[in-house]
Design a protein around this motif. Sequence first.
Motif, PDB file in Angstrom:
ATOM      1  N   LEU A  98     -16.913 -19.653   5.223  1.00 40.46           N
ATOM      2  CA  LEU A  98     -17.778 -18.982   6.203  1.00 40.46           C
ATOM      3  C   LEU A  98     -17.718 -17.475   6.023  1.00 40.46           C
ATOM      4  O   LEU A  98     -17.393 -16.717   6.939  1.00 40.46           O
ATOM      5  N   VAL A  99     -18.063 -17.044   4.828  1.00 38.58           N
ATOM      6  CA  VAL A  99     -18.110 -15.625   4.474  1.00 38.58           C
ATOM      7  C   VAL A  99     -19.556 -15.332   4.094  1.00 38.58           C
ATOM      8  O   VAL A  99     -20.103 -15.964   3.192  1.00 38.58           O
ATOM      9  N   ALA A 100     -20.165 -14.382   4.792  1.00 32.85           N
ATOM     10  CA  ALA A 100     -21.598 -14.089   4.578  1.00 32.85           C
ATOM     11  C   ALA A 100     -21.900 -13.760   3.120  1.00 32.85           C
ATOM     12  O   ALA A 100     -22.949 -14.145   2.592  1.00 32.85           O
ATOM     13  N   ARG A 101     -21.008 -13.069   2.436  1.00 37.66           N
ATOM     14  CA  ARG A 101     -21.250 -12.719   1.029  1.00 37.66           C
ATOM     15  C   ARG A 101     -21.277 -13.944   0.117  1.00 37.66           C
ATOM     16  O   ARG A 101     -21.853 -13.906  -0.963  1.00 37.66           O
ATOM     17  N   GLN A 102     -20.639 -15.023   0.544  1.00 35.73           N
ATOM     18  CA  GLN A 102     -20.581 -16.249  -0.255  1.00 35.73           C
ATOM     19  C   GLN A 102     -21.733 -17.201   0.052  1.00 35.73           C
ATOM     20  O   GLN A 102     -21.971 -18.167  -0.667  1.00 35.73           O
ATOM     21  N   ALA A 103     -22.465 -16.930   1.133  1.00 37.80           N
ATOM     22  CA  ALA A 103     -23.560 -17.812   1.558  1.00 37.80           C
ATOM     23  C   ALA A 103     -24.796 -17.604   0.681  1.00 37.80           C
ATOM     24  O   ALA A 103     -25.003 -16.525   0.120  1.00 37.80           O
ATOM     25  N   ARG A 104     -25.594 -18.668   0.591  1.00 42.01           N
ATOM     26  CA  ARG A 104     -26.874 -18.596  -0.149  1.00 42.01           C
ATOM     27  C   ARG A 104     -28.007 -18.527   0.854  1.00 42.01           C
ATOM     28  O   ARG A 104     -27.969 -19.197   1.895  1.00 42.01           O
ATOM     29  N   PRO A 105     -29.040 -17.745   0.542  1.00 40.60           N
ATOM     30  CA  PRO A 105     -30.200 -17.728   1.440  1.00 40.60           C
ATOM     31  C   PRO A 105     -30.935 -19.066   1.391  1.00 40.60           C
ATOM     32  O   PRO A 105     -30.945 -19.740   0.364  1.00 40.60           O
ATOM     33  N   LEU A 106     -31.539 -19.452   2.504  1.00 45.29           N
ATOM     34  CA  LEU A 106     -32.310 -20.706   2.556  1.00 45.29           C
ATOM     35  C   LEU A 106     -33.644 -20.526   1.869  1.00 45.29           C
ATOM     36  O   LEU A 106     -34.214 -19.498   1.816  1.00 45.29           O
ATOM     37  N   ALA A 142     -29.579 -17.620  10.911  1.00 45.88           N
ATOM     38  CA  ALA A 142     -29.325 -16.573   9.923  1.00 45.88           C
ATOM     39  C   ALA A 142     -30.071 -16.819   8.612  1.00 45.88           C
ATOM     40  O   ALA A 142     -30.162 -15.929   7.779  1.00 45.88           O
ATOM     41  N   GLY A 143     -30.557 -18.062   8.428  1.00 48.50           N
ATOM     42  CA  GLY A 143     -31.220 -18.396   7.171  1.00 48.50           C
ATOM     43  C   GLY A 143     -30.254 -18.445   6.003  1.00 48.50           C
ATOM     44  O   GLY A 143     -30.597 -18.078   4.883  1.00 48.50           O
ATOM     45  N   LEU A 144     -29.032 -18.933   6.281  1.00 42.52           N
ATOM     46  CA  LEU A 144     -27.989 -18.966   5.254  1.00 42.52           C
ATOM     47  C   LEU A 144     -27.385 -20.361   5.130  1.00 42.52           C
ATOM     48  O   LEU A 144     -27.334 -21.113   6.103  1.00 42.52           O
ATOM     49  N   ALA A 145     -26.917 -20.675   3.928  1.00 44.40           N
ATOM     50  CA  ALA A 145     -26.204 -21.919   3.657  1.00 44.40           C
ATOM     51  C   ALA A 145     -24.807 -21.560   3.169  1.00 44.40           C
ATOM     52  O   ALA A 145     -24.656 -20.905   2.139  1.00 44.40           O
ATOM     53  N   PHE A 146     -23.805 -21.992   3.940  1.00 48.12           N
ATOM     54  CA  PHE A 146     -22.410 -21.698   3.607  1.00 48.12           C
ATOM     55  C   PHE A 146     -21.814 -22.863   2.828  1.00 48.12           C
ATOM     56  O   PHE A 146     -21.876 -24.000   3.284  1.00 48.12           O
ATOM     57  N   PRO A 147     -21.218 -22.604   1.671  1.00 43.10           N
ATOM     58  CA  PRO A 147     -20.676 -23.693   0.856  1.00 43.10           C
ATOM     59  C   PRO A 147     -19.433 -24.314   1.482  1.00 43.10           C
ATOM     60  O   PRO A 147     -18.749 -23.697   2.298  1.00 43.10           O
ATOM     61  N   VAL A 148     -19.165 -25.550   1.082  1.00 43.00           N
ATOM     62  CA  VAL A 148     -17.927 -26.239   1.437  1.00 43.00           C
ATOM     63  C   VAL A 148     -17.255 -26.568   0.114  1.00 43.00           C
ATOM     64  O   VAL A 148     -17.817 -27.285  -0.712  1.00 43.00           O
ATOM     65  N   ARG A 149     -16.080 -26.014  -0.089  1.00 41.33           N
ATOM     66  CA  ARG A 149     -15.353 -26.212  -1.354  1.00 41.33           C
ATOM     67  C   ARG A 149     -14.054 -26.951  -1.082  1.00 41.33           C
ATOM     68  O   ARG A 149     -13.229 -26.478  -0.312  1.00 41.33           O
ATOM     69  N   ASP A 150     -13.893 -28.082  -1.723  1.00 43.84           N
ATOM     70  CA  ASP A 150     -12.697 -28.914  -1.551  1.00 43.84           C
ATOM     71  C   ASP A 150     -12.425 -29.213  -0.081  1.00 43.84           C
ATOM     72  O   ASP A 150     -11.287 -29.196   0.367  1.00 43.84           O
ATOM     73  N   GLY A 151     -13.502 -29.435   0.682  1.00 40.41           N
ATOM     74  CA  GLY A 151     -13.366 -29.780   2.085  1.00 40.41           C
ATOM     75  C   GLY A 151     -13.135 -28.594   3.004  1.00 40.41           C
ATOM     76  O   GLY A 151     -12.914 -28.770   4.192  1.00 40.41           O
ATOM     77  N   VAL A 152     -13.196 -27.375   2.462  1.00 37.29           N
ATOM     78  CA  VAL A 152     -12.957 -26.177   3.259  1.00 37.29           C
ATOM     79  C   VAL A 152     -14.253 -25.381   3.373  1.00 37.29           C
ATOM     80  O   VAL A 152     -14.808 -24.945   2.362  1.00 37.29           O
TER      81      VAL A 152
END
Length: 63
Positions: A55-63, A42-52
Motif C-alpha cells: 500500500l505504497v502510492a509509488r508502487q501502485a499502477r494507474p487504472l 484514487a484510480g490506483l491498483a495496489f499490488p499484492v506480493r506473496d500475500g502482502v
Amino acid sequence: MIEPDANFPPIEPWLLEKLVCPVTRTPLRWDAGRHALVSEAAGLAFPVRDGVPVLVARQARPL
C-alpha cells in the motif's frame, strides 16, 4: 496442497475488510484480473506480493 484461487484475494478476508487506500482512505476491493487491491476513488491498483498488500502510492499502477 491446495492451489490458490485467482478469483479470491491472497489475503485473509478479515484483513481485506480493514484495509483502506493510503491516498483517499476509502475501502479497497480485490480485482482478480489485476491481482491487486483497487481504489476506485484514487484510480490506483495496489499490488499484492506473496500475500502482502503493498500500500505504497509509488508502487501502485494507474487504472
